[in-house]
Motif scaffolding. Structure first.
Motif, PDB file in Angstrom:
ATOM      1  N   ALA A 208       0.825  -1.210   0.000  1.00  0.00           N
ATOM      2  CA  ALA A 208       0.000   0.000   0.000  1.00  0.00           C
ATOM      3  C   ALA A 208       0.854   1.251   0.000  1.00  0.00           C
ATOM      4  O   ALA A 208       0.496   2.265  -0.577  1.00  0.00           O
ATOM      5  CB  ALA A 208      -0.927  -0.008   1.222  1.00  0.00           C
ATOM      6  N   ALA A 209       2.022   1.172   0.645  1.00  0.00           N
ATOM      7  CA  ALA A 209       2.879   2.350   0.757  1.00  0.00           C
ATOM      8  C   ALA A 209       3.420   2.811  -0.589  1.00  0.00           C
ATOM      9  O   ALA A 209       3.725   3.982  -0.763  1.00  0.00           O
ATOM     10  CB  ALA A 209       4.052   2.062   1.702  1.00  0.00           C
ATOM     11  N   VAL A 210       3.543   1.880  -1.529  1.00  0.00           N
ATOM     12  CA  VAL A 210       4.053   2.266  -2.835  1.00  0.00           C
ATOM     13  C   VAL A 210       2.962   2.331  -3.888  1.00  0.00           C
ATOM     14  O   VAL A 210       3.224   2.622  -5.043  1.00  0.00           O
ATOM     15  CB  VAL A 210       5.149   1.272  -3.310  1.00  0.00           C
ATOM     16  N   SER A 211       1.715   2.070  -3.482  1.00  0.00           N
ATOM     17  CA  SER A 211       0.644   1.978  -4.469  1.00  0.00           C
ATOM     18  C   SER A 211       0.193   3.344  -4.967  1.00  0.00           C
ATOM     19  O   SER A 211      -0.153   3.496  -6.125  1.00  0.00           O
ATOM     20  CB  SER A 211      -0.557   1.221  -3.885  1.00  0.00           C
ATOM     21  N   ASN A 212       0.205   4.338  -4.124  1.00  0.00           N
ATOM     22  CA  ASN A 212      -0.323   5.620  -4.540  1.00  0.00           C
ATOM     23  C   ASN A 212       0.494   6.306  -5.634  1.00  0.00           C
ATOM     24  O   ASN A 212      -0.066   6.856  -6.562  1.00  0.00           O
ATOM     25  CB  ASN A 212      -0.472   6.545  -3.323  1.00  0.00           C
ATOM     26  N   PRO A 213       1.862   6.295  -5.577  1.00  0.00           N
ATOM     27  CA  PRO A 213       2.598   6.891  -6.687  1.00  0.00           C
ATOM     28  C   PRO A 213       2.300   6.206  -8.011  1.00  0.00           C
ATOM     29  O   PRO A 213       2.145   6.876  -9.040  1.00  0.00           O
ATOM     30  CB  PRO A 213       4.067   6.693  -6.262  1.00  0.00           C
ATOM     31  N   SER A 214       2.224   4.897  -8.019  1.00  0.00           N
ATOM     32  CA  SER A 214       1.921   4.207  -9.268  1.00  0.00           C
ATOM     33  C   SER A 214       0.508   4.493  -9.714  1.00  0.00           C
ATOM     34  O   SER A 214       0.219   4.562 -10.905  1.00  0.00           O
ATOM     35  CB  SER A 214       2.125   2.692  -9.100  1.00  0.00           C
ATOM     36  N   SER A 215      -0.407   4.664  -8.741  1.00  0.00           N
ATOM     37  CA  SER A 215      -1.782   4.970  -9.103  1.00  0.00           C
ATOM     38  C   SER A 215      -1.866   6.328  -9.775  1.00  0.00           C
ATOM     39  O   SER A 215      -2.675   6.539 -10.675  1.00  0.00           O
ATOM     40  CB  SER A 215      -2.686   4.950  -7.856  1.00  0.00           C
TER      41      SER A 215
ATOM     42  N   THR B  68     -21.091  -0.578  -7.825  1.00  0.00           N
ATOM     43  CA  THR B  68     -21.498  -1.028  -6.495  1.00  0.00           C
ATOM     44  C   THR B  68     -21.268  -2.520  -6.334  1.00  0.00           C
ATOM     45  O   THR B  68     -20.769  -2.982  -5.298  1.00  0.00           O
ATOM     46  CB  THR B  68     -22.978  -0.687  -6.249  1.00  0.00           C
ATOM     47  N   LEU B  69     -21.602  -3.293  -7.343  1.00  0.00           N
ATOM     48  CA  LEU B  69     -21.398  -4.741  -7.281  1.00  0.00           C
ATOM     49  C   LEU B  69     -19.910  -5.078  -7.166  1.00  0.00           C
ATOM     50  O   LEU B  69     -19.526  -6.021  -6.460  1.00  0.00           O
ATOM     51  CB  LEU B  69     -21.990  -5.411  -8.518  1.00  0.00           C
ATOM     52  N   ALA B  70     -19.076  -4.316  -7.845  1.00  0.00           N
ATOM     53  CA  ALA B  70     -17.636  -4.577  -7.803  1.00  0.00           C
ATOM     54  C   ALA B  70     -17.068  -4.392  -6.403  1.00  0.00           C
ATOM     55  O   ALA B  70     -16.095  -5.050  -6.021  1.00  0.00           O
ATOM     56  CB  ALA B  70     -16.910  -3.665  -8.790  1.00  0.00           C
ATOM     57  N   ARG B  71     -17.680  -3.502  -5.614  1.00  0.00           N
ATOM     58  CA  ARG B  71     -17.208  -3.243  -4.244  1.00  0.00           C
ATOM     59  C   ARG B  71     -18.262  -3.672  -3.224  1.00  0.00           C
ATOM     60  O   ARG B  71     -18.338  -3.111  -2.117  1.00  0.00           O
ATOM     61  CB  ARG B  71     -16.894  -1.753  -4.079  1.00  0.00           C
ATOM     62  N   PHE B  72     -19.033  -4.683  -3.568  1.00  0.00           N
ATOM     63  CA  PHE B  72     -20.216  -5.049  -2.779  1.00  0.00           C
ATOM     64  C   PHE B  72     -19.950  -5.271  -1.283  1.00  0.00           C
ATOM     65  O   PHE B  72     -20.731  -4.809  -0.453  1.00  0.00           O
ATOM     66  CB  PHE B  72     -20.863  -6.303  -3.378  1.00  0.00           C
TER      67      PHE B  72
ATOM     68  N   CYS C 284     -10.559   8.196  -7.648  1.00  0.00           N
ATOM     69  CA  CYS C 284      -9.356   7.564  -7.109  1.00  0.00           C
ATOM     70  C   CYS C 284      -9.718   6.335  -6.283  1.00  0.00           C
ATOM     71  O   CYS C 284     -10.460   6.443  -5.295  1.00  0.00           O
ATOM     72  CB  CYS C 284      -8.591   8.564  -6.259  1.00  0.00           C
ATOM     73  N   PRO C 285      -9.224   5.144  -6.619  1.00  0.00           N
ATOM     74  CA  PRO C 285      -9.584   3.931  -5.863  1.00  0.00           C
ATOM     75  C   PRO C 285      -9.064   3.941  -4.435  1.00  0.00           C
ATOM     76  O   PRO C 285      -9.670   3.331  -3.548  1.00  0.00           O
ATOM     77  CB  PRO C 285      -8.950   2.798  -6.683  1.00  0.00           C
TER      78      PRO C 285
ATOM     79  N   SER D 110      -8.277  -5.630  -1.266  1.00  0.00           N
ATOM     80  CA  SER D 110      -9.088  -5.708  -2.488  1.00  0.00           C
ATOM     81  C   SER D 110      -8.945  -4.508  -3.403  1.00  0.00           C
ATOM     82  O   SER D 110      -9.321  -4.566  -4.574  1.00  0.00           O
ATOM     83  CB  SER D 110     -10.568  -5.864  -2.108  1.00  0.00           C
ATOM     84  N   THR D 111      -8.393  -3.412  -2.896  1.00  0.00           N
ATOM     85  CA  THR D 111      -8.362  -2.185  -3.689  1.00  0.00           C
ATOM     86  C   THR D 111      -7.601  -2.363  -4.998  1.00  0.00           C
ATOM     87  O   THR D 111      -8.026  -1.886  -6.054  1.00  0.00           O
ATOM     88  CB  THR D 111      -7.740  -1.036  -2.869  1.00  0.00           C
ATOM     89  N   LEU D 112      -6.477  -3.052  -4.936  1.00  0.00           N
ATOM     90  CA  LEU D 112      -5.687  -3.251  -6.146  1.00  0.00           C
ATOM     91  C   LEU D 112      -6.381  -4.172  -7.141  1.00  0.00           C
ATOM     92  O   LEU D 112      -6.055  -4.181  -8.326  1.00  0.00           O
ATOM     93  CB  LEU D 112      -4.308  -3.813  -5.786  1.00  0.00           C
TER      94      LEU D 112
END
Length: 318
Positions: A73-80, A116-120, A153-154, A234-236
């Motif tokens: 998670a710590a490196v996910s935001n720059p790539s996002s 909504t279903l994707a993040r149910f 933004c996810p 699950s965010t990624l």
């Protein structure tokens, strides 16, 4: 701009917003925006100060799997940020251009419902509805949390889902691409434009990184309870689906958005995974309109206040 929910209509104009709910006096007034020192995580359960900045140290007794998730998670935001920079013009091409134009209501609801279903499993209910709800702090702190984010933004979505589960209200400051107000506040406070960015005026903490923000919220306002299974991991995997299904709505500032902020913040009664509320949040983001988010997920203690104010449990905008 006028907004309703069960049959969502979003119109962009220079007129003042239409009020869908009477503005209640049951909630604390908007607190003055104050920018706090930036906090960072470094492996233990304490706070430290270095070079005039604080550090928030998360619990170091977690399993190796959880630590691995944190490092990811710590490196996910720059790539996002890079991915969003690539997706932004592509999604805008498919989004139909000018958001003020009339939209196909059936298509809007269908794509939002797919999101909504994707993040149910996440962002629909408050943990106060559980049988062990006494373990969850559901009353708001004295001053509103302040969340700087943008709808597409996810990783911002992950934080809003956590707030729904914890039944927390917050002041939301949308920061779309091309922002003329709120991104500069984040840059001045934290030193960089990265989202989400949380300020907690109750503790003086401000921090980046969605995973760290979620863990902080649960530690501070959930009495140490861990986030729901899969919320962070699950965010990624599925966190991008609403961004794609909604063709990047809630990502870019509308070019004719009013430069001046409104004199008073609107209040949005909703929960993160409501398909109609999502469409309204997208509009608020594209107009860079700050608002007070009153979470009313299933089991929320605010549902009674919402019914008293509007006569219905349907989310709405005041």
């Amino acid at each position: 701009m006028s907004v309703t929910f069960s049959q969502t209509l979003v119109l962009y104009s220079s007129n003042p917003p239409h009020t869908c709910l009477p503005k209640p006096s049951l909630f604390p007034s908007t607190s003055t925006l104050q920018l706090s020192p930036t906090f960072y995580r470094n492996g233990s359960n304490s706070l430290s100060r270095r070079n005039n900045r604080f550090q928030f140290h998360a619990n170091s007794t977690d399993s190796d799997d959880e630590l691995g998730t944190r490092q990811a998670a710590a490196v996910s935001n720059p790539s996002s940020t890079s991915l969003l920079s690539f997706l932004c013009p592509l999604l805008k091409l498919f989004s139909g251009g000018d958001p003020s134009q009339e939209r196909n209501f059936t298509l809007e609801v269908a794509t939002s419902s797919l999101s909504t279903l994707a993040r149910f499993p996440w962002g629909s209910r408050s943990l106060s509805n559980n049988s062990d709800s006494q373990d969850v702090t559901t009353l708001d702190p004295p001053m509103h949390l302040q969340l700087f984010e943008f709808e597409a933004c996810p990783f911002c979505r992950r934080v809003r889902e956590a707030m729904t589960e914890l039944d927390l209200s917050a002041e939301v400051y949308p920061c779309p691409k091309g922002s003329i107000r709120h991104r500069e506040l984040v840059n001045r406070s934290g030193g960089k434009e990265q989202f989400p960015f949380l300020i907690d005026p109750n503790t003086g903490i401000s921090m980046y990184e969605s995973g760290e923000i979620v863990r902080y919220l649960f530690q501070q306002y959930g009495k140490g309870r861990k986030p729901s299974p899969g919320l962070l991991e699950s965010t990624l995997l599925t966190g991008w689906m609403p961004t794609i299904f909604r063709a990047g709505r809630g990502m870019t500032l509308w070019e004719r958005a009013n430069v001046e902020p409104p004199p008073e913040k609107m209040e949005l009664y909703s929960y993160e995974n409501n398909p109609y509320a999502r469409i309204v949040r997208e509009a608020l983001c594209e107009l860079e309109l700050p608002y007070i988010l009153q979470n009313v997920g299933e089991g929320s203690l605010r549902l009674k206040l919402l019914v008293d104010a509007s006569g219905s449990k349907e989310p709405g905008l005041a």
